[in-house]
Design a protein around this motif. Structure first.
Motif, PDB file in Angstrom:
ATOM      1  N   GLY A  24      -3.252   4.063  -2.687  1.00 48.07           N
ATOM      2  CA  GLY A  24      -3.205   3.151  -3.818  1.00 48.07           C
ATOM      3  C   GLY A  24      -2.389   1.929  -3.466  1.00 48.07           C
ATOM      4  O   GLY A  24      -1.882   1.805  -2.347  1.00 48.07           O
ATOM      5  N   TRP A  25      -2.273   1.029  -4.407  1.00 50.69           N
ATOM      6  CA  TRP A  25      -1.534  -0.213  -4.203  1.00 50.69           C
ATOM      7  C   TRP A  25      -0.531  -0.380  -5.324  1.00 50.69           C
ATOM      8  O   TRP A  25      -0.836  -0.116  -6.491  1.00 50.69           O
ATOM      9  CB  TRP A  25      -2.492  -1.393  -4.157  1.00 50.69           C
ATOM     10  N   GLN A  57       0.859  -1.177   0.000  1.00 49.77           N
ATOM     11  CA  GLN A  57       0.000   0.000   0.000  1.00 49.77           C
ATOM     12  C   GLN A  57       0.900   1.232   0.000  1.00 49.77           C
ATOM     13  O   GLN A  57       1.937   1.259   0.660  1.00 49.77           O
ATOM     14  CB  GLN A  57      -0.899   0.009   1.216  1.00 49.77           C
ATOM     15  N   PRO A  61      -5.793   1.136  -7.847  1.00 48.73           N
ATOM     16  CA  PRO A  61      -6.543   1.914  -6.864  1.00 48.73           C
ATOM     17  C   PRO A  61      -6.974   1.099  -5.636  1.00 48.73           C
ATOM     18  O   PRO A  61      -7.231   1.657  -4.580  1.00 48.73           O
ATOM     19  CB  PRO A  61      -7.764   2.403  -7.642  1.00 48.73           C
ATOM     20  N   THR A  62      -7.075  -0.236  -5.791  1.00 47.66           N
ATOM     21  CA  THR A  62      -7.533  -1.070  -4.679  1.00 47.66           C
ATOM     22  C   THR A  62      -6.631  -2.284  -4.506  1.00 47.66           C
ATOM     23  O   THR A  62      -5.942  -2.718  -5.436  1.00 47.66           O
ATOM     24  CB  THR A  62      -8.966  -1.577  -4.912  1.00 47.66           C
ATOM     25  N   GLN A  63      -6.677  -2.845  -3.299  1.00 43.00           N
ATOM     26  CA  GLN A  63      -5.902  -4.047  -3.027  1.00 43.00           C
ATOM     27  C   GLN A  63      -6.405  -5.208  -3.884  1.00 43.00           C
ATOM     28  O   GLN A  63      -5.615  -5.996  -4.396  1.00 43.00           O
ATOM     29  CB  GLN A  63      -5.987  -4.402  -1.552  1.00 43.00           C
ATOM     30  N   ASP A  64      -7.723  -5.315  -4.060  1.00 42.10           N
ATOM     31  CA  ASP A  64      -8.280  -6.388  -4.892  1.00 42.10           C
ATOM     32  C   ASP A  64      -7.764  -6.309  -6.322  1.00 42.10           C
ATOM     33  O   ASP A  64      -7.418  -7.329  -6.921  1.00 42.10           O
ATOM     34  CB  ASP A  64      -9.810  -6.347  -4.899  1.00 42.10           C
TER      35      ASP A  64
END
Length: 70
Positions: free
Chosen positions: A15-16, A7, A28-31
């Motif tokens: 963000g990631w 992260q 934009p996301t961990q997923d």
């Protein structure tokens, strides 16, 4: 293939980052980062069939490089 997923703040927003082989990809996301890393690993680890002529060429180049011939 090994990945580092972390992260981070990207342009002031959370963000990631996915680090792989000297490259960094931003999500934009961990997923989204996990899905990308999973799909990339799947593709890299998949069997790859190369034409016989290509393999012969690569083997010859590898042997030449091992002997120090340019």
């Amino acid at each position: 293939m090994n990945f580092l997923i972390e992260q981070a703040s990207v342009q002031g927003r959370p963000g990631w980052l996915v680090h792989a082989r000297g490259m960094t990809f931003t999500f934009p996301t961990q997923d989204a980062a996990q899905n990308f890393a999973s799909k990339l690993a799947e593709r890299v680890d998949a069997p790859h069939l190369l034409p016989t002529q290509t393999l012969k060429y690569w083997n010859a180049q590898h042997a030449r490089l091992k002997q120090g011939i340019r």
